[in-house]
Design a protein around this motif. Structure first.
Motif, short mmCIF file in Angstrom:
data_model
loop_
_atom_site.label_atom_id
_atom_site.label_comp_id
_atom_site.label_asym_id
_atom_site.label_seq_id
_atom_site.Cartn_x
_atom_site.Cartn_y
_atom_site.Cartn_z
N ALA A 1 53.90 -7.07 121.04
CA ALA A 1 55.19 -6.69 120.44
C ALA A 1 55.01 -6.14 119.02
N LEU A 2 53.93 -6.51 118.35
CA LEU A 2 53.71 -6.02 116.98
C LEU A 2 52.87 -4.75 116.96
N GLN B 1 61.15 -9.75 115.65
CA GLN B 1 59.88 -9.74 114.93
C GLN B 1 60.13 -9.82 113.43
N VAL B 2 59.15 -10.39 112.72
CA VAL B 2 59.29 -10.56 111.26
C VAL B 2 58.28 -9.70 110.52
N PHE B 3 57.80 -8.64 111.16
CA PHE B 3 56.90 -7.68 110.54
C PHE B 3 57.54 -6.30 110.58
N ALA B 4 57.41 -5.55 109.49
CA ALA B 4 57.84 -4.16 109.50
C ALA B 4 56.87 -3.34 110.34
N SER C 1 55.80 -2.35 116.79
CA SER C 1 56.00 -1.41 117.88
C SER C 1 55.26 -1.91 119.11
N ASP C 2 55.96 -1.95 120.24
CA ASP C 2 55.35 -2.45 121.47
C ASP C 2 54.17 -1.57 121.91
N VAL C 3 53.13 -2.23 122.40
CA VAL C 3 51.99 -1.51 122.97
C VAL C 3 51.67 -2.13 124.33
N ASN D 1 56.02 -15.88 118.81
CA ASN D 1 55.93 -14.78 117.86
C ASN D 1 54.80 -15.03 116.87
N ILE D 2 54.38 -13.98 116.21
CA ILE D 2 53.39 -14.10 115.14
C ILE D 2 54.12 -14.40 113.83
N LEU D 3 53.62 -15.38 113.11
CA LEU D 3 54.24 -15.80 111.86
C LEU D 3 53.78 -14.90 110.71
N ASN D 4 54.69 -14.63 109.80
CA ASN D 4 54.40 -13.74 108.68
C ASN D 4 54.38 -14.55 107.38
N PRO D 5 53.24 -14.66 106.72
CA PRO D 5 53.18 -15.43 105.47
C PRO D 5 54.03 -14.83 104.35
N GLN D 6 54.41 -13.55 104.50
CA GLN D 6 55.28 -12.93 103.50
C GLN D 6 56.76 -13.17 103.79
#
Length: 410
Positions: A226-227, A325-328, A331-333, A305-310
């Motif tokens: 998803a990222l 998602q919590v990342f800018a 994009s799905d791959v 989901n993947i965690l974002n330290p920011q």
């Protein structure tokens, strides 16, 4: 309960002493107890064959022996570890036996239905267990009064006969052998967490995640897909920071301690927050999918989901099934990111140059040496399918094949 030395335990097991049966026939010595159980003849024969191994075990005040029944041995497939048992590898056999012995006397009546407990065993050898106080096995009573023991790679053993008391503790009869937890790279493959495993190689963080006493929150493959480029375009250093936000170092935290509002300090320096909504549990905004996967150096939990330290303050929206998602630049791959970073350990392509061959060999050696004492026969699909099942166990070699097979999969 009084202290019961291992030398005395071995003597009782082999019938070398005559403790006898107490009044009313309620408690007897271990040897008489095992000899009287027709469904434990293979286990009893195994103990009798290797008496010196039990003499090496430490003294302990009261033990619980999780004894696999005959059916447990009959369904164990062949694995590459058979050679260790065929060659009378006492170190391997000792450690497998130690994992079937719990510290202290544990009876089934002590269990609270639905609440798992994580019981320390006598498996403490650092080559097999990188947790303080002995490698654990999960014990839980499920609906219908079904009691199970969950060991390495999620293997499940069901209690089929409970609370057989003897003078040194209690025997619990189970229907499958326990599998000591494996290294993180073996466990992630068994649970199809290959993108997470690859990300540890790509960020050079596998050694960091392999230290003693850790809690790992591992995103599933779908989370990495998803990222897509939001992660794959990062430098190794940037990716390492993200991975460190999924690691609690120095503490093994099971699901029973993931209470609502708990904040946990990660290796990246930022906290993660546990929150509950109905039956769902979230780590920041990621849903907790699978809990309490035992690994050689702690415990692993799978998240969505993947965690974002920011973005440590990310909160879930329990009203929706799939969290954002919590990342800018997410994009799905279609492909699984980072899986190409996993070193090849079997059926590897042969390169045309000496230098390339040397590099591939070195990578494979590093992968092998970083694993726990239990390794897999393939770098892919661990536990996905059984090999062939072994038949009878009339000969000593058959006994060793049986226990060898138990090491990896049921």
């Amino acid at each position: 309960m009084r202290s019961y030395s291992w030398r005395g335990l071995v003597a009782a097991t082999l019938g070398l002493c005559s403790v006898g049966v107490h009044a009313q026939g309620t408690i007897t010595d271990l040897g008489s107890l095992l000899a009287g159980q027709k469904n434990l003849t293979t286990f009893y024969s195994l103990i009798q064959k290797y008496p010196d191994i039990l003499l090496q075990l430490p003294s302990y005040s009261g033990v619980t022996i999780l004894a696999p029944n005959n059916d447990a041995f009959n369904k164990i497939p062949y694995t590459q570890l058979n050679s260790a048992f065929a060659n009378n590898d006492q170190d391997t056999i000792t450690n497998v036996l130690e994992y079937h012995i719990l510290q202290g006397t544990k009876v089934a009546a002590q269990l609270v239905p639905g609440t798992p407990v994580f019981l320390p065993t006598l498996l403490t050898d650092s080559k097999w267990s990188n947790v303080t106080g002995g490698q654990r096995v999960e014990n839980v009573e499920q609906s219908g009064n079904v009691v199970v023991f969950v060991s390495g790679q999620g293997s499940r053993s069901t209690l089929v006969q409970a609370d057989l008391m003897f003078t040194g503790g209690v025997v619990q009869i189970i229907d499958s052998l326990l599998i000591p937890p494996t290294a993180i790279e073996n466990t992630t493959q068994a649970f199809n967490l290959t993108s997470f495993e690859g990300s540890l190689y790509a960020s050079n963080q596998l050694p960091t995640f392999s230290v003693p006493n850790v809690t790992i929150f591992a995103p599933n493959n779908e989370a990495f897909q998803a990222l897509g480029p939001a992660l794959t375009t990062m430098t190794a250093e940037e990716l390492a920071t993200v991975m460190d936000y999924h690691l609690i170092s120095g503490s093994v935290i099971y699901s029973t301690a993931l209470t609502n509002g708990t904040k946990l300090a990660t290796l990246s320096g930022e906290n993660i927050t546990v929150s509950h909504s109905g039956n769902n549990v979230y780590i920041n905004s990621a849903q907790l999918l699978t809990t309490d996967i035992l690994i050689a150096n702690g415990v692993l939990h799978v998240i969505s989901n993947i965690l974002n330290p920011q973005g440590p303050g990310a909160q879930p929206n329990p009203a929706i099934a799939s969290q954002g998602q919590v990342f800018a630049s997410a994009s799905d791959v279609a492909n699984l990111p980072f899986t190409s970073a996993i070193p090849c350990t079997s059926s590897c392509p042969v390169t045309s140059t000496t230098a390339s061959s040397s590099t591939a060999t070195t990578a494979a050696t590093k992968s092998s040496s970083s694993a726990a004492a239990f390794t897999t026969s393939s770098s892919k699909g661990v536990g996905a399918a059984l090999a062939r099942e072994t038949g009878g166990f009339n000969k000593a070699a058959g006994l060793m094949v049986a226990l060898g097979g138990a090491v990896m999969m049921l």
